[in-house]
Design a protein around this motif. Structure first.
Motif, short mmCIF file in Angstrom:
data_model
loop_
_atom_site.label_atom_id
_atom_site.label_comp_id
_atom_site.label_asym_id
_atom_site.label_seq_id
_atom_site.Cartn_x
_atom_site.Cartn_y
_atom_site.Cartn_z
N UNK A 149 5.88 9.14 1.92
CA UNK A 149 5.90 7.87 1.19
C UNK A 149 5.87 6.73 2.22
N UNK A 150 5.19 5.64 1.88
CA UNK A 150 5.04 4.51 2.81
C UNK A 150 6.39 4.03 3.35
N UNK A 151 6.31 3.41 4.55
CA UNK A 151 7.49 2.73 5.08
C UNK A 151 7.45 1.29 4.59
N UNK A 152 8.58 0.79 4.19
CA UNK A 152 8.62 -0.54 3.58
C UNK A 152 9.13 -1.59 4.56
N UNK A 153 8.38 -2.69 4.67
CA UNK A 153 8.86 -3.86 5.41
C UNK A 153 8.95 -5.00 4.41
N UNK A 154 9.88 -5.89 4.62
CA UNK A 154 9.90 -7.10 3.80
C UNK A 154 9.42 -8.24 4.69
N UNK A 155 8.30 -8.83 4.30
CA UNK A 155 7.74 -9.94 5.08
C UNK A 155 7.62 -11.14 4.14
N UNK A 156 8.24 -12.24 4.53
CA UNK A 156 8.28 -13.46 3.70
C UNK A 156 8.72 -13.13 2.27
N UNK A 157 9.75 -12.34 2.16
CA UNK A 157 10.31 -12.04 0.84
C UNK A 157 9.46 -11.11 -0.02
N UNK A 158 8.51 -10.44 0.59
CA UNK A 158 7.68 -9.53 -0.21
C UNK A 158 7.56 -8.17 0.46
N UNK A 159 7.33 -7.15 -0.36
CA UNK A 159 7.18 -5.80 0.19
C UNK A 159 5.81 -5.62 0.85
N UNK A 160 5.83 -5.05 2.05
CA UNK A 160 4.59 -4.68 2.72
C UNK A 160 4.69 -3.18 3.01
N UNK A 161 3.61 -2.44 2.73
CA UNK A 161 3.65 -0.99 2.93
C UNK A 161 2.98 -0.59 4.23
N UNK A 162 3.66 0.26 4.99
CA UNK A 162 3.08 0.77 6.24
C UNK A 162 3.00 2.29 6.15
N UNK A 163 2.02 2.89 6.82
CA UNK A 163 1.91 4.36 6.72
C UNK A 163 3.08 5.06 7.40
N UNK A 165 3.62 8.16 9.33
CA UNK A 165 3.03 9.34 9.98
C UNK A 165 4.14 10.12 10.68
N UNK A 166 4.88 10.85 9.89
CA UNK A 166 6.09 11.51 10.37
C UNK A 166 5.81 12.67 11.33
N UNK A 167 4.56 13.13 11.37
CA UNK A 167 4.25 14.30 12.21
C UNK A 167 3.75 13.94 13.61
N UNK A 168 3.78 12.63 13.94
CA UNK A 168 3.22 12.19 15.23
C UNK A 168 3.76 12.98 16.43
N UNK A 169 5.06 13.23 16.44
CA UNK A 169 5.65 13.98 17.56
C UNK A 169 5.84 15.46 17.21
N UNK A 170 5.18 15.92 16.16
CA UNK A 170 5.35 17.30 15.71
C UNK A 170 6.62 17.43 14.89
N UNK A 171 6.78 18.58 14.23
CA UNK A 171 7.99 18.83 13.44
C UNK A 171 8.72 20.00 14.08
N UNK A 172 9.89 19.69 14.64
CA UNK A 172 10.62 20.68 15.43
C UNK A 172 11.07 21.89 14.62
N UNK A 584 18.59 -1.49 -2.48
CA UNK A 584 17.69 -0.64 -1.69
C UNK A 584 16.69 -0.07 -2.67
N UNK A 585 15.39 -0.33 -2.48
CA UNK A 585 14.41 0.13 -3.47
C UNK A 585 13.01 -0.01 -2.93
N UNK A 586 12.22 1.02 -3.15
CA UNK A 586 10.80 0.89 -2.87
C UNK A 586 10.07 0.71 -4.20
N UNK A 587 9.10 -0.22 -4.20
CA UNK A 587 8.26 -0.40 -5.39
C UNK A 587 6.95 0.30 -5.12
N UNK A 588 6.46 1.01 -6.12
CA UNK A 588 5.17 1.66 -5.94
C UNK A 588 4.11 0.59 -5.64
N UNK A 589 3.20 0.83 -4.67
CA UNK A 589 2.27 -0.22 -4.26
C UNK A 589 1.44 -0.80 -5.41
#
Ligand code: 26V
Length: 768
Positions: A149-163, A165-172, A584-589
């Motif tokens: 699920x996207x990573x959420x940033x709040x920019x100027x009071x609004x949700x911004x979605x970032x990818x 990519x949890x597997x970048x360093x592999x999964x131990x 704490x809440x993510x809104x679907x894009x």
């Protein structure tokens, strides 16, 4: 089998040795990530030792095994859970300390696998922990999404979605099980052929995607069982063909490979309305078919072709309707590949598959356009049609002439395949996730089915693992409980009731307060580090943390805060116990209104911040990127837990349980598992408000809800709503939208101009 010891000294030796062998470095020279990998690998060695024994034991005992099929498993980080469940957390903590490694910092190095949206996925993860801890043989089956699920940033009071990519360093924790790779077929057409005088169906001209399994071991708490979570990854069977370079076909060839691999690329965010997307259907069939092929292969190894025994040895659990294609796919495998007849196969399926429903929201009930299913899965579609024909024949006997009802219950109707109907009709068990939800399934959602097949319906209220949601996330409270009642509750959590006599014990209450305060400080530090928010741990911490949805009513909470703000602003003598509201809440894009609600909360936050007197009593913070790891800090710090869903809509809720377990008081409606919680703690220990579920459902049926009467009769609500539409908050939102250059938007006039309801209805009317 030789076994390795994992005492403090061997752990230290292992970690040092691994950093040396993997990276050619000493602990002091290595990066935090390199040290994390070495520690994870040591924990993994310890798990693998158990895993092998557990697997052998299962094969020998031939016990019945559960396969829990789910498109989501929201596991959270694994390192500490693994140490805890191996009953080695003390050894690891001491070993790391002696090596000069800060365990808290180390744990943060692990990327969180966010392979889920919310409750449904987290429930699946809690169940995996509990299954292993109860020594029950199980395998979780899902998709190894490259992006969670996207990573959420709040920019100027609004949700911004970032990818993500949890597997970048592999999964131990995972290992590929190449020998279980299998083929998944899509498309093509079905031909009827005769082989040895028998009618057979074969699919031709299909295309193939390979499913490669990665297993993550799930350790039980101090048990011998280690169950795998199997995650299927999509791979093209086509390898890069170097000849195509010369012939200019390279791009085309690599596009085909890309296309196959998009199947496990990304987790779908759950939206306001269920959307029937082709890729989603591919994802579902992909992991369901791979899992079933494996299940049957394993069954045959143990029991040969004696498929009548399948229901005694295997349960296939369908977590919501998403894995529902397991039903026609199991029919297909049993008939086309194993040679069983329809009646035999159908009887086996109906004794092997169990279904849990997780929402009554009509817009969430999954359906697929007939032509999509027919094109992508032609043989499954044939089977669905035949199941439908037989079902409708049976329903005709129960409801002769009642076409509307039969169409409503059918698997295929109005050009759609109805997944929920298929799951209900073909499973042996239809489970609701709380008592109330179970009742609503019977009286409403699946009422017609309940009349024909009452024996299937049951309701097992959800639960959570106290290992993660108390022992691991709240060590302070855990130690206080040990000191007070010993450790019997660790294996038998119902024994937490032994704490009851301490309710009036002043010393216990003091210690509890101290621990809560420490947890609040820990949350304050997280808010400061993550987003620069400064909060006062002496405020009451009032928390609403869950996906953003209108039915969960974050908006109601925000309106209440606005009412408090107005009280402060309009009466200079007004005082209240200082209170921090955390969301704490993510809104679907794609869910516009949910994102607007986030904007509203952020606007509210800055409004209060600017008012010197309000600021002393009231604060609102929107915690960015709410996920399992931040929940583990947030929940132990909460003093008030907000569970505000419109009664009937929250199937169970599990956050409600986590907050309660960490000593927050609940304010909530009589919805989902809040009902069971109120029965457990007594009405004097929970603040219940609002309409009851049956009143809400009656109002829907009668269309009798009239919000305007509330607006007209309640001055405070009227003021707050006017603020939202045209007043402070409207102004704040308009300012955000139009850019900071705007000084006085046309719509904004001082509040007294708008206090009359007729003006408000005019505004609402013109926007509505
Ligand atoms: C999905 C959708 C999608 C489209 C329209 C509206 C809508 C509403 C709800 C959902 C949720 C789908 C399934 C889900 O996550 N259910 C949650 O499952 C939890 C575990 O059983 C339960 O505690 C929550 O109450 C329930 O919402």
């Amino acid at each position: 089998m030789p076994t390795t010891k994992f005492d403090k000294e061997s752990i230290k030796k292992s970690i040092v040795g691994k950093v040396q062998r993997y990276n050619g470095l000493t602990i002091e020279e290595a990066t935090k990530q390199q040290v994390y990998r070495a520690v994870a690998s040591t924990v993994r060695d310890q798990i693998m030792q158990k895993y092998m024994v557990s697997r052998e034991e299962r094969k020998k005992s031939k016990k019945k095994r559960l396969y829990y099929l789910s498109v989501e498993f929201l596991m959270g980080r694994s390192m500490y859970t693994n140490m805890l469940n191996l009953v080695s957390s003390k050894e690891y903590t001491e070993a790391l300390q002696e090596l000069g490694i800060d365990i808290k910092e180390l744990l943060k190095e692990e990327p969180e696998p966010g392979l889920g949206n919310g409750g449904l996925g987290r429930l699946a993860a809690c169940f995996m922990d509990s299954l292993s801890s109860l020594d029950l043989p199980a395998m979780g089956c899902t998709i190894r999404y490259e992006y969670g699920l996207f990573r959420q940033k709040i920019v100027d009071g609004q949700q911004v979605e970032l990818p993500d990519s949890w597997l970048d360093n592999g999964n131990a924790w995972e290992s590929a099980v190449m020998q279980d790779t299998c083929e998944i077929h899509f498309g093509g057409h079905v031909e009827e052929v005769e082989i040895n005088g028998q009618k057979k169906y074969v699919t031709r001209d299909y295309y193939t995607v390979e499913a490669v399994p990665y297993d993550m071991p799930i350790v039980g708490y101090d048990t011998a069982t280690v169950n795998p979570l199997r995650m299927w990854s999509a791979r093209s069977p086509k390898k890069i063909d170097l000849n195509s370079f010369g012939e200019g076909r390279y791009i085309q060839a690599s596009e085909e490979i890309e296309l196959a691999e998009t199947i496990s690329k990304v987790l779908y965010p759950e939206d306001k309305h269920y959307e029937g997307k082709m890729l989603r259907l591919k994802q579902h069939y992909f992991f369901v078919s791979a899992s079933l092929q494996y299940i049957i292969k394993e069954f045959k190894k143990a029991f040969g072709n004696d498929f009548a025994r399948l229901p005694d040895k295997v349960v296939i659990h369908i977590n919501d309707t998403h894995p529902g294609m397991a039903i026609p796919e199991l029919m297909r495998i049993l008939m086309d590949e194993e040679g069983l007849g329809w009646d035999e196969a159908s009887a086996i399926v109906q004794k092997t598959v169990a279904y849990t429903n997780h929402t009554i929201m009509a817009e969430a009930l999954e359906k697929w356009p007939v032509n999509m299913v027919e094109n992508l899965l032609p043989r499954c579609y044939q089977i669905i049609c035949e199941m439908n024909r037989r079902l409708c024949e049976r329903l005709w006997n129960s409801f002769p002439g009642d076409w509307d009802r039969i169409a409503h219950m059918a698997l295929v109707s109005y050009d759609n395949v109805h997944m929920a109907n298929m799951c209900v009709a073909m499973s042996y068990s239809v489970n609701g996730v709380s008592q109330l939800h179970g009742e609503i399934l019977k009286s409403d959602t699946f009422h017609d089915y309940y009349k024909v097949m009452p024996e299937k319906f049951c309701a097992i209220t959800n639960g959570i693992t106290h290992r993660r949601w108390l022992m691991s996330c709240n060590p302070g409270l855990t130690n206080l409980i040990y000191d007070s009642i010993g450790d019997g509750w660790v294996r038998e959590p119902e024994r937490l009731s032994e704490l009851l006599p301490f309710a009036d014990d002043a010393a216990f209450r003091d210690k509890f307060d101290q621990i809560k305060h420490q947890n609040k400080e820990r949350l304050a530090a997280l808010l400061r580090e993550r987003q620069g928010a400064i909060v006062d741990p002496d405020f009451i911490f009032d928390v609403q943390a869950k996906r953003l949805h209108e039915y969960k009513r974050q908006m109601l909470n925000a309106l209440h805060i606005l009412v408090l703000y107005n009280r402060i602003v309009n009466d200079e003598n007004f005082t209240m116990e200082p209170r921090l509201f955390v969301f704490g809440a993510k809104a679907s894009p794609g869910y516009y209104r949910a994102k607007q609600i986030i904007r509203m909360i952020c606007a509210l936050s800055s409004l209060i911040e600017k008012h010197p007197r309000a600021r002393k009593m009231l604060q609102v913070v929107f915690l960015e990127n709410y996920d399992v790891s931040s929940a583990e800090v947030l929940i132990p710090a909460a003093e008030v837990s907000e569970q505000l869903s419109t009664a009937s809509k929250e199937a169970s809720g599990t956050g409600n349980m986590k907050f309660m377990m960490n000593g927050a008081v609940t304010i909530g409606t009589m919805d989902g598992a809040n009902v069971e919680i109120s029965e457990q703690v007594g009405m004097e220990n929970i603040y219940i408000f609002g309409m009851r579920s049956d009143t809400v459902l009656d109002m829907y049926r009668e269309h009798s809800y009239n919000p305007m009467s509330i607006f007209e009769s309640n001055q405070e609500i009227r003021l707050a709503l006017v603020d939202v539409v045209v007043g402070y908050i409207g102004f704040q939102l308009l300012k955000d939208r139009c850019g900071l250059g705007l000084s006085y938007p046309a719509l904004y006039l001082p509040e007294q101009h708008f206090s009359s309801p007729s003006f408000f209805s005019g505004i609402v009317g013109s926007y509505g």
